[in-house]
Design an enzyme around this catalytic site. Structure first.
Site, mmCIF file in Angstrom:
data_model
loop_
_atom_site.group_PDB
_atom_site.id
_atom_site.type_symbol
_atom_site.label_atom_id
_atom_site.label_comp_id
_atom_site.label_asym_id
_atom_site.label_seq_id
_atom_site.Cartn_x
_atom_site.Cartn_y
_atom_site.Cartn_z
ATOM 1 N N GLU A 14 0.820 -1.202 0.000
ATOM 2 C CA GLU A 14 0.000 0.000 0.000
ATOM 3 C C GLU A 14 0.856 1.255 0.000
ATOM 4 O O GLU A 14 2.043 1.231 0.322
ATOM 5 C CB GLU A 14 -0.928 0.011 1.224
ATOM 6 C CG GLU A 14 -2.006 -1.033 1.141
ATOM 7 C CD GLU A 14 -2.987 -0.972 2.296
ATOM 8 O OE1 GLU A 14 -4.002 -1.676 2.198
ATOM 9 O OE2 GLU A 14 -2.754 -0.249 3.297
ATOM 10 N N GLU A 46 -1.130 -9.691 -6.924
ATOM 11 C CA GLU A 46 -1.090 -10.401 -8.197
ATOM 12 C C GLU A 46 -0.078 -9.771 -9.152
ATOM 13 O O GLU A 46 0.735 -10.453 -9.774
ATOM 14 C CB GLU A 46 -2.477 -10.406 -8.860
ATOM 15 C CG GLU A 46 -3.541 -11.097 -8.034
ATOM 16 C CD GLU A 46 -4.310 -10.142 -7.118
ATOM 17 O OE1 GLU A 46 -3.698 -9.246 -6.485
ATOM 18 O OE2 GLU A 46 -5.541 -10.298 -7.019
ATOM 19 N N CYS A 74 -8.680 -7.401 -8.796
ATOM 20 C CA CYS A 74 -9.230 -6.183 -9.379
ATOM 21 C C CYS A 74 -9.089 -6.237 -10.906
ATOM 22 O O CYS A 74 -8.395 -7.094 -11.468
ATOM 23 C CB CYS A 74 -8.530 -4.955 -8.810
ATOM 24 S SG CYS A 74 -6.833 -4.705 -9.408
ATOM 25 N N CYS A 84 -5.462 -6.099 -12.260
ATOM 26 C CA CYS A 84 -4.760 -7.384 -12.116
ATOM 27 C C CYS A 84 -5.254 -8.389 -13.143
ATOM 28 O O CYS A 84 -4.459 -9.127 -13.735
ATOM 29 C CB CYS A 84 -4.944 -7.937 -10.706
ATOM 30 S SG CYS A 84 -4.001 -7.018 -9.478
#
Length: 137
Positions: free
Chosen positions: A47, A58, A89, A92
């Protein structure tokens, strides 16, 4: 993907998730990418205070594999903390589609209930992947 391979990937992804840098969301994710040569590449989410700069597990796993010169893959497993698995997401999924075909297996696991793994193929998650020069299929 056979059971032995699943167990190998789940262990690798769980180890990666423990290394995640998630001080804001506390949502730890680990990914284990099985290459065609049998090597496993791990990734964890990283993050950033500027959320748009956050890197998903990923994509970190694919980046590690590509950096090692690997471009062909057999399977991907993604683990998150909690009972329910989380789906990759869109970014990814598009990265996965860059390297893998529609039948590429994806295993999704929540750490609190690893027996309730979700087994899908890329085509189930991203049925209309963008493929430059190959049209959308």
């Amino acid at each position: 993907m056979n059971k032995q391979t699943e167990v190998k990937l789940i262990r690798a992804e769980a180890a990666a998730a423990r290394k995640a840098y998630a001080p804001y969301s506390k949502f730890r994710v680990g990914a284990a990418l099985l290459a065609a040569n049998g090597k496993v590449f791990s990734g964890c989410n990283i993050e950033n205070a500027s959320y748009g700069l956050t890197m998903c597990a990923e994509r970190v796993a694919f980046g590690a594999a590509v950096t090692a010169g690997v471009r062909t893959f057999k399977a991907l497993a993604v683990v998150v903390g909690g009972r329910k698995p989380a789906y990759p997401c869109g970014a990814c999924l598009q990265v996965i589609a860059e390297f893998c075909g529609p039948e590429f297996p994806v295993l999704l696991v929540g750490t609190a209930n690893m027996k309730a793994a979700v087994r899908l193929h890329l085509k189930d998650l991203l049925p209309k992947a963008f493929r430059f020069g190959r049209g959308n299929r």
